[in-house]
Design an enzyme around this catalytic site. Structure first.
Site, PDB file in Angstrom:
ATOM      1  N   LYS A  42      -9.224  99.381  67.742  1.00 49.41           N
ATOM      2  CA  LYS A  42      -9.946  98.212  67.273  1.00 49.41           C
ATOM      3  C   LYS A  42     -11.459  98.386  67.392  1.00 49.41           C
ATOM      4  O   LYS A  42     -12.207  97.701  66.744  1.00 49.41           O
ATOM      5  CB  LYS A  42      -9.528  96.960  68.105  1.00 49.41           C
ATOM      6  CG  LYS A  42      -8.053  96.639  68.021  1.00 49.41           C
ATOM      7  CD  LYS A  42      -7.769  95.241  68.608  1.00 49.41           C
ATOM      8  CE  LYS A  42      -7.375  95.268  70.045  1.00 49.41           C
ATOM      9  NZ  LYS A  42      -6.084  95.861  70.403  1.00 49.41           N
ATOM     10  N   GLY A  43     -11.877  99.268  68.282  1.00 45.73           N
ATOM     11  CA  GLY A  43     -13.290  99.356  68.653  1.00 45.73           C
ATOM     12  C   GLY A  43     -14.280  99.496  67.510  1.00 45.73           C
ATOM     13  O   GLY A  43     -15.399  98.999  67.591  1.00 45.73           O
ATOM     14  N   GLU A  98     -15.946 105.846  64.214  1.00 47.28           N
ATOM     15  CA  GLU A  98     -15.584 105.474  65.578  1.00 47.28           C
ATOM     16  C   GLU A  98     -16.760 104.778  66.261  1.00 47.28           C
ATOM     17  O   GLU A  98     -17.919 105.043  65.951  1.00 47.28           O
ATOM     18  CB  GLU A  98     -15.216 106.733  66.379  1.00 47.28           C
ATOM     19  CG  GLU A  98     -13.718 106.945  66.535  1.00 47.28           C
ATOM     20  CD  GLU A  98     -13.090 105.972  67.529  1.00 47.28           C
ATOM     21  OE1 GLU A  98     -13.463 104.792  67.587  1.00 47.28           O
ATOM     22  OE2 GLU A  98     -12.205 106.425  68.259  1.00 47.28           O
ATOM     23  N   ASP A  99     -16.445 103.919  67.203  1.00 44.21           N
ATOM     24  CA  ASP A  99     -17.495 103.255  67.973  1.00 44.21           C
ATOM     25  C   ASP A  99     -18.064 104.188  69.033  1.00 44.21           C
ATOM     26  O   ASP A  99     -19.264 104.242  69.244  1.00 44.21           O
ATOM     27  CB  ASP A  99     -16.964 101.968  68.619  1.00 44.21           C
ATOM     28  CG  ASP A  99     -15.630 102.182  69.331  1.00 44.21           C
ATOM     29  OD1 ASP A  99     -14.744 102.850  68.755  1.00 44.21           O
ATOM     30  OD2 ASP A  99     -15.474 101.704  70.459  1.00 44.21           O
ATOM     31  N   ASP A 102     -15.986 109.621  73.960  1.00 42.02           N
ATOM     32  CA  ASP A 102     -16.098 109.688  75.416  1.00 42.02           C
ATOM     33  C   ASP A 102     -15.501 111.032  75.857  1.00 42.02           C
ATOM     34  O   ASP A 102     -16.169 112.051  75.776  1.00 42.02           O
ATOM     35  CB  ASP A 102     -15.314 108.472  75.945  1.00 42.02           C
ATOM     36  CG  ASP A 102     -15.552 108.176  77.402  1.00 42.02           C
ATOM     37  OD1 ASP A 102     -15.819 109.112  78.157  1.00 42.02           O
ATOM     38  OD2 ASP A 102     -15.444 107.011  77.803  1.00 42.02           O
ATOM     39  N   PHE A 151     -20.473 102.104  81.751  1.00 39.03           N
ATOM     40  CA  PHE A 151     -19.389 101.387  81.086  1.00 39.03           C
ATOM     41  C   PHE A 151     -19.970 100.488  79.995  1.00 39.03           C
ATOM     42  O   PHE A 151     -20.716  99.567  80.275  1.00 39.03           O
ATOM     43  CB  PHE A 151     -18.586 100.553  82.092  1.00 39.03           C
ATOM     44  CG  PHE A 151     -17.156 100.426  81.686  1.00 39.03           C
ATOM     45  CD1 PHE A 151     -16.149 100.985  82.445  1.00 39.03           C
ATOM     46  CD2 PHE A 151     -16.809  99.768  80.505  1.00 39.03           C
ATOM     47  CE1 PHE A 151     -14.820 100.882  82.043  1.00 39.03           C
ATOM     48  CE2 PHE A 151     -15.495  99.682  80.099  1.00 39.03           C
ATOM     49  CZ  PHE A 151     -14.487 100.236  80.871  1.00 39.03           C
ATOM     50  N   ASP A 158     -14.604  97.030  74.083  1.00 43.03           N
ATOM     51  CA  ASP A 158     -14.039  96.123  75.089  1.00 43.03           C
ATOM     52  C   ASP A 158     -14.004  96.705  76.496  1.00 43.03           C
ATOM     53  O   ASP A 158     -14.112  97.917  76.709  1.00 43.03           O
ATOM     54  CB  ASP A 158     -12.593  95.783  74.719  1.00 43.03           C
ATOM     55  CG  ASP A 158     -11.651  96.987  74.925  1.00 43.03           C
ATOM     56  OD1 ASP A 158     -11.935  98.063  74.362  1.00 43.03           O
ATOM     57  OD2 ASP A 158     -10.665  96.851  75.680  1.00 43.03           O
TER      58      ASP A 158
HETATM   59  C1  PRP Z   1     -11.852 103.599  72.909  1.00 42.21           C
HETATM   60  C2  PRP Z   1     -12.948 103.824  71.881  1.00 42.21           C
HETATM   61  C3  PRP Z   1     -12.580 105.144  71.254  1.00 42.21           C
HETATM   62  C4  PRP Z   1     -11.962 105.894  72.412  1.00 42.21           C
HETATM   63  C5  PRP Z   1     -12.943 106.872  72.975  1.00 42.21           C
HETATM   64  O1  PRP Z   1     -10.719 103.097  72.257  1.00 42.21           O
HETATM   65  O2  PRP Z   1     -12.946 102.788  70.907  1.00 42.21           O
HETATM   66  O3  PRP Z   1     -11.638 104.979  70.222  1.00 42.21           O
HETATM   67  O4  PRP Z   1     -11.614 104.909  73.419  1.00 42.21           O
HETATM   68  O5  PRP Z   1     -12.433 107.490  74.140  1.00 42.21           O
HETATM   69  P1  PRP Z   1     -12.080 109.019  74.246  1.00 42.21           P
HETATM   70  O6  PRP Z   1     -13.178 109.822  73.583  1.00 42.21           O
HETATM   71  O7  PRP Z   1     -12.027 109.242  75.723  1.00 42.21           O
HETATM   72  O8  PRP Z   1     -10.747 109.247  73.587  1.00 42.21           O
HETATM   73  P2  PRP Z   1      -9.477 102.456  73.025  1.00 42.21           P
HETATM   74  O9  PRP Z   1      -8.414 103.494  73.163  1.00 42.21           O
HETATM   75  O10 PRP Z   1      -9.946 101.778  74.260  1.00 42.21           O
HETATM   76  O11 PRP Z   1      -8.920 101.383  71.994  1.00 42.21           O
HETATM   77  P3  PRP Z   1      -9.742 100.195  71.289  1.00 42.21           P
HETATM   78  O12 PRP Z   1     -10.628 100.832  70.272  1.00 42.21           O
HETATM   79  O13 PRP Z   1      -8.678  99.359  70.660  1.00 42.21           O
HETATM   80  O14 PRP Z   1     -10.502  99.480  72.356  1.00 42.21           O
HETATM   81 MG    MG Z   2     -10.651 100.008  74.419  1.00 45.22          MG
HETATM   82 MN    MN Z   3     -11.106 102.873  69.944  1.00 47.35          MN
END
Ligand code: PRP
Ligand code: MG
Ligand code: MN
Length: 179
Positions: A42-43, A98-99, A102, A151, A158
């Site tokens: 969703k991000g 992507e948002d 990480d 964070f 979120d």
């Molecule tokens: C978060 C963010 C990225 C991902 C990055 O998504 O939006 O998609 O984590 O992290 P990484 O590089 O360590 O894989 P999340 O899985 O929390 O889902 P969301 O977008 O629905 O919040």
């Molecule tokens: Mg998330």
């Molecule tokens: Mn995400």
């Protein structure tokens, strides 16, 4: 939403001008191509909504929803597809939106998955990049801001599904999650 839980890292105007800059670059690079933006739910939904409105070449969009398997503190690197794309990407120029990147596990998984579907190209656009946390060797082709290991919440991002509606990109105060 509690404003006292966060500190603003990038305000609305800073985000707006960065999104515009990325969109201009994308519009130039994909001129005359068959651009399909793939937003990762969703991000990415807020970034996607702003980005697409600053792109001034023909563009289509689709969404994919994925979830890191396990979700707890330890990331297994396994990613589950909760919603796949609606359409085929064969022979298309795909730009994954992507948002945040990480550990890189999500983006790496998605990129490898999409490449198997024989698109003409797959590139990635991430608004935020946290290189200190990287676990796998992947970098986005378009990056908005390189950020420190804090964070982050707001602008679609979120903490435990909250704070996505904050318009700014913020740092969540450690006191909130160190309870
Ligand atoms: C978060 C963010 C990225 C991902 C990055 O998504 O939006 O998609 O984590 O992290 P990484 O590089 O360590 O894989 P999340 O899985 O929390 O889902 P969301 O977008 O629905 O919040
Ligand atoms: Mg998330
Ligand atoms: Mn995400």
């Amino acid at each position: 939403m509690n404003r006292n839980d966060v500190e603003i890292l990038y305000d609305k105007e800073t985000i707006r001008s960065k999104v515009k800059e990325l969109a201009e670059q994308i519009s130039r690079d994909y001129e005359g191509k068959d651009l399909l933006l793939v937003g990762i739910l969703k991000g990415a939904f807020v970034f996607m909504a702003d980005l697409i409105r600053e792109i001034d070449i023909p563009v289509e969009l689709d969404f994919m929803d994925v979830s890191s398997y396990g979700m707890s503190t330890v990331s297994s690197g396994e990613v589950r597809i909760l919603k796949d794309l609606d359409y085929s990407i064969k022979d298309r120029d795909v730009l994954v939106v992507e948002d945040i990147i990480d550990t890189g596990l999500t983006l790496k998984y998605i990129k490898e998955l999409l490449l198997k579907r024989e698109p003409r190209s797959v590139k990635t656009c991430c608004l935020l990049d946290k290189p200190e946390r990287r676990k796998v060797d992947i970098n986005a082709d378009y990056v908005g801001f390189v950020i420190p290991d804090e964070f982050i919440v707001g602008y679609g991002i979120d903490y435990a599904e909250k704070y996505r509606n904050i318009p700014e990109i913020c740092i969540l105060k450690p006191s909130v999650y160190q309870k």
